[in-house]
Design an enzyme around this catalytic site. Structure first.
Site, PDB file in Angstrom:
ATOM      1  N   ASN A  13     110.075  51.412 119.546  1.00 13.89           N
ATOM      2  CA  ASN A  13     111.363  51.552 118.861  1.00 13.89           C
ATOM      3  C   ASN A  13     111.253  50.814 117.531  1.00 13.89           C
ATOM      4  OD1 ASN A  13     113.999  51.448 117.988  1.00 13.89           O
ATOM      5  ND2 ASN A  13     114.725  50.117 119.633  1.00 13.89           N
ATOM      6  N   LYS A  15     113.411  50.711 115.222  1.00 17.99           N
ATOM      7  CA  LYS A  15     114.720  50.244 114.748  1.00 17.99           C
ATOM      8  C   LYS A  15     114.888  50.602 113.257  1.00 17.99           C
ATOM      9  CE  LYS A  15     114.416  46.647 118.169  1.00 17.99           C
ATOM     10  NZ  LYS A  15     114.868  45.367 118.648  1.00 17.99           N
ATOM     11  N   HIS A  99     120.969  51.390 123.682  1.00 17.20           N
ATOM     12  CA  HIS A  99     120.226  50.167 123.343  1.00 17.20           C
ATOM     13  C   HIS A  99     121.235  49.040 123.142  1.00 17.20           C
ATOM     14  CE1 HIS A  99     117.779  47.283 121.181  1.00 17.20           C
ATOM     15  NE2 HIS A  99     116.722  47.911 121.662  1.00 17.20           N
ATOM     16  N   GLU A 101     121.465  46.816 121.025  1.00 15.85           N
ATOM     17  CA  GLU A 101     121.934  46.625 119.648  1.00 15.85           C
ATOM     18  C   GLU A 101     123.032  47.628 119.303  1.00 15.85           C
ATOM     19  OE1 GLU A 101     118.053  46.679 117.835  1.00 15.85           O
ATOM     20  OE2 GLU A 101     117.639  44.739 118.764  1.00 15.85           O
ATOM     21  N   GLU A 169     116.070  46.144 129.697  1.00 12.71           N
ATOM     22  CA  GLU A 169     115.815  45.249 128.579  1.00 12.71           C
ATOM     23  C   GLU A 169     116.794  44.076 128.614  1.00 12.71           C
ATOM     24  OE1 GLU A 169     113.777  47.364 125.129  1.00 12.71           O
ATOM     25  OE2 GLU A 169     115.894  47.786 124.906  1.00 12.71           O
ATOM     26  N   GLY A 175     113.286  40.557 120.914  1.00 10.85           N
ATOM     27  CA  GLY A 175     112.987  39.947 119.615  1.00 10.85           C
ATOM     28  C   GLY A 175     112.954  38.434 119.619  1.00 10.85           C
ATOM     29  N   SER A 214     110.251  41.682 124.057  1.00  9.21           N
ATOM     30  CA  SER A 214     109.123  40.828 123.660  1.00  9.21           C
ATOM     31  C   SER A 214     107.800  41.183 124.337  1.00  9.21           C
ATOM     32  CB  SER A 214     109.465  39.344 123.886  1.00  9.21           C
ATOM     33  OG  SER A 214     110.521  38.957 123.036  1.00  9.21           O
TER      34      SER A 214
HETATM   35  C1  PEP Z   1     113.796  46.501 121.803  1.00  7.25           C
HETATM   36  O1  PEP Z   1     114.629  46.200 120.975  1.00  7.25           O
HETATM   37  O2  PEP Z   1     113.901  47.575 122.441  1.00  7.25           O
HETATM   38  C2  PEP Z   1     112.699  45.571 122.051  1.00  7.25           C
HETATM   39  C3  PEP Z   1     112.102  45.633 123.206  1.00  7.25           C
HETATM   40  O3  PEP Z   1     112.375  44.696 121.041  1.00  7.25           O
HETATM   41  P1  PEP Z   1     111.186  43.609 121.039  1.00  7.25           P
HETATM   42  O4  PEP Z   1     109.975  44.228 121.665  1.00  7.25           O
HETATM   43  O5  PEP Z   1     110.986  43.273 119.595  1.00  7.25           O
HETATM   44  O6  PEP Z   1     111.682  42.440 121.855  1.00  7.25           O
END
Ligand code: PEP
Length: 252
Positions: A13, A15, A99, A101, A169, A175, A214
């Site tokens: 992703n 973003k 998601h 976000e 998630e 992040g 992460s």
């Molecule tokens: C995400 O936002 O879907 C995600 C997993 O981000 P990150 O891998 O940067 O934690």
């Protein structure tokens, strides 16, 4: 460890990251991905501005591209929005919905996520439906209750292994460099599997459940080795070809 019926899916992703100059990074990713397709499915969800060029580049390959979000309708007076049908029209095979976000920045509720997943299905593409607890919910030990409720209210009836992927998630892991313990991942994925199986029968036993938050080359193998982890949704590390490919190799 993925169930025995499906290949793991490593989904990136991007973003709101990536300009035309990033096409070269994606080309590099594609050239490195060639040997992996018999063992793993690969997907990048770039910003919509890059989707068509990525779709062209992947046209004769097994690499998929997808959207990061869509509107609940196919078309209409919704300035600035993109429909699942439009994404499919330019080559998207998947679309992420719900998601964290989007849930936080755009106040998306479970019922909106449910409607978006249905819109993705109608477009003939696969919905990656995201669930996961916030930091506060994690501290209050509400993870399982929150995730089960999100699944119940966000995943429409009719989910199959062909139209749906679930992504667990934990919001506090996105992040931040923090990840849950493998025992925690195992427990949450087991509960998701049970929920999906109870609601969707045989299909629920093979719908892919990704872990996201992460994931990086250094922890991918351990996370991807957990029972009922059928792949990963990767944010930051998917922006770099070598990191994303290293994660894909850990899954293969
Ligand atoms: C995400 O936002 O879907 C995600 C997993 O981000 P990150 O891998 O940067 O934690």
């Amino acid at each position: 460890m993925p169930n025995s019926y499906t290949k793991p899916l490593i989904a990136g992703n991007w973003k709101m990251n990536g300009l035309n100059a990033s096409v070269s990074e994606f080309r590099l990713m594609l050239s490195e991905a060639n040997k992996l397709f018999n063992k793993v499915d690969l997907l990048i969800c770039p910003p919509v501005t890059l989707l068509q060029s990525f779709a062209q580049l992947t046209k004769d390959t097994d690499f998929s591209v997808g959207g990061q979000d869509c509107h609940i309708n196919n078309s209409g007076a919704h300035t600035g929005d993109i429909s699942a049908e439009m994404l499919a029209d330019i080559g998207a095979k998947y679309c992420i919905v719900g998601h964290s976000e989007r849930r936080a920045d755009h106040h998306e509720t479970n019922s909106i996520v449910h409607a978006k997943a249905s819109a993705v299905w109608k477009s003939g593409t696969v919905a990656i439906i995201c669930v996961g607890e916030t930091d506060e919910e994690y501290i209050k030990r509400e993870t399982l209750k929150v995730v089960e409720n999100q699944l119940l209210e966000s995943v429409p009836l009719g989910a199959t292994s062909f139209n749906t992927v679930i992504a667990y998630e934990p919001v506090w892991a996105i992040g931040t460099g923090k990840t849950p313990t493998t025992d925690d991942v195992k427990n949450v994925h087991a509960v998701i599997r049970k929920h999906m199986t109870e609601r969707f029968g045989e299909e629920g036993t093979i719908i892919r459940i990704l872990y996201g938050g992460s994931v990086k080359p250094s922890n991918a193998q351990e996370i991807l080795g957990v029972a009922n982890v059928d792949g990963a949704l990767v944010g930051g590390a998917s922006l770099k070809a070598f990191d994303f490919i290293a994660i894909a190799k850990a899954a293969s």
